[in-house]
Design a protein around this motif. Sequence first.
Motif, PDB file in Angstrom:
ATOM      1  N   LEU A   1       0.829  -1.206   0.000  1.00 46.42           N
ATOM      2  CA  LEU A   1       0.000   0.000   0.000  1.00 46.42           C
ATOM      3  C   LEU A   1       0.863   1.256   0.000  1.00 46.42           C
ATOM      4  O   LEU A   1       0.575   2.225  -0.718  1.00 46.42           O
ATOM      5  CB  LEU A   1      -0.922  -0.015   1.216  1.00 46.42           C
ATOM      6  CG  LEU A   1      -1.848   1.203   1.390  1.00 46.42           C
ATOM      7  CD1 LEU A   1      -2.785   1.336   0.190  1.00 46.42           C
ATOM      8  CD2 LEU A   1      -2.638   1.094   2.689  1.00 46.42           C
ATOM      9  N   VAL A   2       1.937   1.234   0.789  1.00 48.31           N
ATOM     10  CA  VAL A   2       2.859   2.379   0.824  1.00 48.31           C
ATOM     11  C   VAL A   2       3.482   2.606  -0.549  1.00 48.31           C
ATOM     12  O   VAL A   2       3.651   3.746  -1.003  1.00 48.31           O
ATOM     13  CB  VAL A   2       3.943   2.158   1.899  1.00 48.31           C
ATOM     14  CG1 VAL A   2       5.055   3.200   1.779  1.00 48.31           C
ATOM     15  CG2 VAL A   2       3.330   2.216   3.284  1.00 48.31           C
ATOM     16  N   MET A   3       3.822   1.519  -1.244  1.00 50.06           N
ATOM     17  CA  MET A   3       4.389   1.653  -2.596  1.00 50.06           C
ATOM     18  C   MET A   3       3.373   2.249  -3.560  1.00 50.06           C
ATOM     19  O   MET A   3       3.724   3.137  -4.367  1.00 50.06           O
ATOM     20  CB  MET A   3       4.876   0.291  -3.099  1.00 50.06           C
ATOM     21  CG  MET A   3       5.403   0.322  -4.527  1.00 50.06           C
ATOM     22  SD  MET A   3       6.042  -1.267  -5.112  1.00 50.06           S
ATOM     23  CE  MET A   3       7.630  -1.299  -4.265  1.00 50.06           C
ATOM     24  N   LEU A   4       2.134   1.790  -3.504  1.00 51.12           N
ATOM     25  CA  LEU A   4       1.096   2.332  -4.389  1.00 51.12           C
ATOM     26  C   LEU A   4       0.866   3.815  -4.124  1.00 51.12           C
ATOM     27  O   LEU A   4       0.700   4.613  -5.049  1.00 51.12           O
ATOM     28  CB  LEU A   4      -0.204   1.549  -4.209  1.00 51.12           C
ATOM     29  CG  LEU A   4      -0.171   0.089  -4.679  1.00 51.12           C
ATOM     30  CD1 LEU A   4      -1.490  -0.608  -4.360  1.00 51.12           C
ATOM     31  CD2 LEU A   4       0.119   0.003  -6.173  1.00 51.12           C
ATOM     32  N   ILE A   5       0.865   4.196  -2.834  1.00 47.87           N
ATOM     33  CA  ILE A   5       0.723   5.614  -2.492  1.00 47.87           C
ATOM     34  C   ILE A   5       1.904   6.413  -3.039  1.00 47.87           C
ATOM     35  O   ILE A   5       1.747   7.530  -3.558  1.00 47.87           O
ATOM     36  CB  ILE A   5       0.600   5.785  -0.970  1.00 47.87           C
ATOM     37  CG1 ILE A   5      -0.714   5.175  -0.472  1.00 47.87           C
ATOM     38  CG2 ILE A   5       0.667   7.257  -0.577  1.00 47.87           C
ATOM     39  CD1 ILE A   5      -0.854   5.157   1.038  1.00 47.87           C
ATOM     40  N   ILE A  37       3.699   5.706  -5.670  1.00 47.13           N
ATOM     41  CA  ILE A  37       3.550   5.838  -7.121  1.00 47.13           C
ATOM     42  C   ILE A  37       2.568   6.957  -7.456  1.00 47.13           C
ATOM     43  O   ILE A  37       2.814   7.773  -8.365  1.00 47.13           O
ATOM     44  CB  ILE A  37       3.091   4.499  -7.728  1.00 47.13           C
ATOM     45  CG1 ILE A  37       4.209   3.459  -7.605  1.00 47.13           C
ATOM     46  CG2 ILE A  37       2.697   4.671  -9.195  1.00 47.13           C
ATOM     47  CD1 ILE A  37       3.810   2.069  -8.048  1.00 47.13           C
ATOM     48  N   LEU A  38       1.452   7.022  -6.727  1.00 48.90           N
ATOM     49  CA  LEU A  38       0.476   8.097  -6.956  1.00 48.90           C
ATOM     50  C   LEU A  38       1.096   9.464  -6.683  1.00 48.90           C
ATOM     51  O   LEU A  38       0.891  10.411  -7.445  1.00 48.90           O
ATOM     52  CB  LEU A  38      -0.753   7.879  -6.083  1.00 48.90           C
ATOM     53  CG  LEU A  38      -1.721   6.773  -6.510  1.00 48.90           C
ATOM     54  CD1 LEU A  38      -2.849   6.639  -5.495  1.00 48.90           C
ATOM     55  CD2 LEU A  38      -2.292   7.068  -7.897  1.00 48.90           C
ATOM     56  N   LEU A  86      11.701   4.749  -4.543  1.00 50.56           N
ATOM     57  CA  LEU A  86      10.551   5.492  -5.058  1.00 50.56           C
ATOM     58  C   LEU A  86      10.344   6.778  -4.276  1.00 50.56           C
ATOM     59  O   LEU A  86      10.192   7.866  -4.855  1.00 50.56           O
ATOM     60  CB  LEU A  86       9.302   4.619  -4.986  1.00 50.56           C
ATOM     61  CG  LEU A  86       7.984   5.246  -5.451  1.00 50.56           C
ATOM     62  CD1 LEU A  86       8.039   5.573  -6.933  1.00 50.56           C
ATOM     63  CD2 LEU A  86       6.825   4.295  -5.164  1.00 50.56           C
ATOM     64  N   TYR A  87      10.371   6.698  -2.958  1.00 52.75           N
ATOM     65  CA  TYR A  87      10.171   7.887  -2.133  1.00 52.75           C
ATOM     66  C   TYR A  87      11.393   8.800  -2.156  1.00 52.75           C
ATOM     67  O   TYR A  87      11.258  10.025  -2.077  1.00 52.75           O
ATOM     68  CB  TYR A  87       9.829   7.494  -0.697  1.00 52.75           C
ATOM     69  CG  TYR A  87       8.373   7.138  -0.514  1.00 52.75           C
ATOM     70  CD1 TYR A  87       7.426   8.116  -0.192  1.00 52.75           C
ATOM     71  CD2 TYR A  87       7.931   5.838  -0.676  1.00 52.75           C
ATOM     72  CE1 TYR A  87       6.091   7.794  -0.037  1.00 52.75           C
ATOM     73  CE2 TYR A  87       6.586   5.509  -0.529  1.00 52.75           C
ATOM     74  CZ  TYR A  87       5.675   6.482  -0.206  1.00 52.75           C
ATOM     75  OH  TYR A  87       4.341   6.163  -0.055  1.00 52.75           O
ATOM     76  N   ALA A  88      12.594   8.219  -2.265  1.00 50.58           N
ATOM     77  CA  ALA A  88      13.793   9.045  -2.380  1.00 50.58           C
ATOM     78  C   ALA A  88      13.768   9.866  -3.660  1.00 50.58           C
ATOM     79  O   ALA A  88      14.125  11.058  -3.672  1.00 50.58           O
ATOM     80  CB  ALA A  88      15.044   8.164  -2.335  1.00 50.58           C
ATOM     81  N   ASP A  89      13.320   9.258  -4.758  1.00 45.96           N
ATOM     82  CA  ASP A  89      13.206   9.993  -6.016  1.00 45.96           C
ATOM     83  C   ASP A  89      12.143  11.082  -5.918  1.00 45.96           C
ATOM     84  O   ASP A  89      12.322  12.185  -6.449  1.00 45.96           O
ATOM     85  CB  ASP A  89      12.870   9.028  -7.144  1.00 45.96           C
ATOM     86  CG  ASP A  89      12.699   9.725  -8.473  1.00 45.96           C
ATOM     87  OD1 ASP A  89      13.637  10.396  -8.919  1.00 45.96           O
ATOM     88  OD2 ASP A  89      11.604   9.606  -9.072  1.00 45.96           O
ATOM     89  N   PHE A  90      11.053  10.788  -5.229  1.00 40.72           N
ATOM     90  CA  PHE A  90       9.997  11.793  -5.049  1.00 40.72           C
ATOM     91  C   PHE A  90      10.516  12.987  -4.244  1.00 40.72           C
ATOM     92  O   PHE A  90      10.281  14.144  -4.606  1.00 40.72           O
ATOM     93  CB  PHE A  90       8.799  11.158  -4.351  1.00 40.72           C
ATOM     94  CG  PHE A  90       7.685  12.122  -4.046  1.00 40.72           C
ATOM     95  CD1 PHE A  90       6.941  12.705  -5.060  1.00 40.72           C
ATOM     96  CD2 PHE A  90       7.381  12.444  -2.738  1.00 40.72           C
ATOM     97  CE1 PHE A  90       5.921  13.589  -4.776  1.00 40.72           C
ATOM     98  CE2 PHE A  90       6.359  13.334  -2.439  1.00 40.72           C
ATOM     99  CZ  PHE A  90       5.630  13.907  -3.466  1.00 40.72           C
TER     100      PHE A  90
END
Length: 337
Positions: free
Chosen positions: A23-27, A29-30, A297-301
């Motif tokens: 779920l954290v990964m899907l969030i 990505i959004l 993913l979150y580091a890139d964000f």
Amino acid sequence: MGYSDKKQSRIWPLLFLFSAFILVMLIGILCSLKWGQSQVSWQTLFEAITYQGNDKAHLYIQTLRLPRAIMACLVGIQLALAGLLTQLTTKNPLASPHIFGINAGAALAVAVGLVAVPHFGNFGLIGFAFVGAALGALLVWSLAGTGNKQYVRLALAGITIHFLMSSLTEGFIIMNQQATDSMIFWLVGSLNQAAWTEVRLILPFFVGGVLLFSLMLPSLRMLLLDDEIAAGIGGRIHFVRGISILLVIVLAGSAVALCGPIGFVCLIVPHIARSLVGTNLTILGPLTALLGGVLLLYADFLSRFIAFPFESPVGIVTAAIGAPYFIYLARKQGGTR
């Protein structure tokens, strides 16, 4: 409580843990699709990911942000699994492809390729990265030799080869003044240029690497034992270790070729996963892969907002997270000994 009841009582927390991180990964990505240099509405985002529109905003999400988010997940998974394999192979909890010369070798080979053949395609750069990663691993293992002190010498040889190849890479960058800025940006580790072409290039290595890792899970358990014990029960420990090193080269080399030597993901993710579920590789492997994708993913964000509205390399964020954690791990291991 019977054995089946105990087993079932362990399954539910694990299902919750994996579901929470998915779920954290899907969030993530959004968030990666919605926020960045330009703002988009939720309606536009929904239309873009369901391919119901083809205006500028939809194409921006479909051709730039979506492949970048997917690339972050794939590369994060590859680097995390490469780190876990390196730690198992070397029996060193502070080991990673970055520290043991594999990433530095791949980076050096790519830098040589960019200088010698500037118009070489990305697929050719992946080939260069494989050669460099293999050369780095070969040099480290040849310098370490064999014997009781091999794992100590591996660490020393790995650090030496890492700094040697990093220095040579910087020299090739100086020789290629025209591409200095882009190469420095790549050397820090960046996902800014990720597109569907890069996703299609890395996908075969990702699928093959993850599949081979899954098939090797029963054999990888031997790496948790002493070499004498594994050999005594009939395990082909040297063969398993050799295949593991080749798998690290495939996973780390392809990731470095396309996104640069992103640091610390290989090191810290296996430790985080191990602290959550222990050393059972059947559970540890998938969780390590999942956490690697989530972290990158979150580091890139977050890297998009360091110098907003300009982009920053994702390696800055992973280094900011990983360096303090590495110091903590080093002090913890030293205190344990």
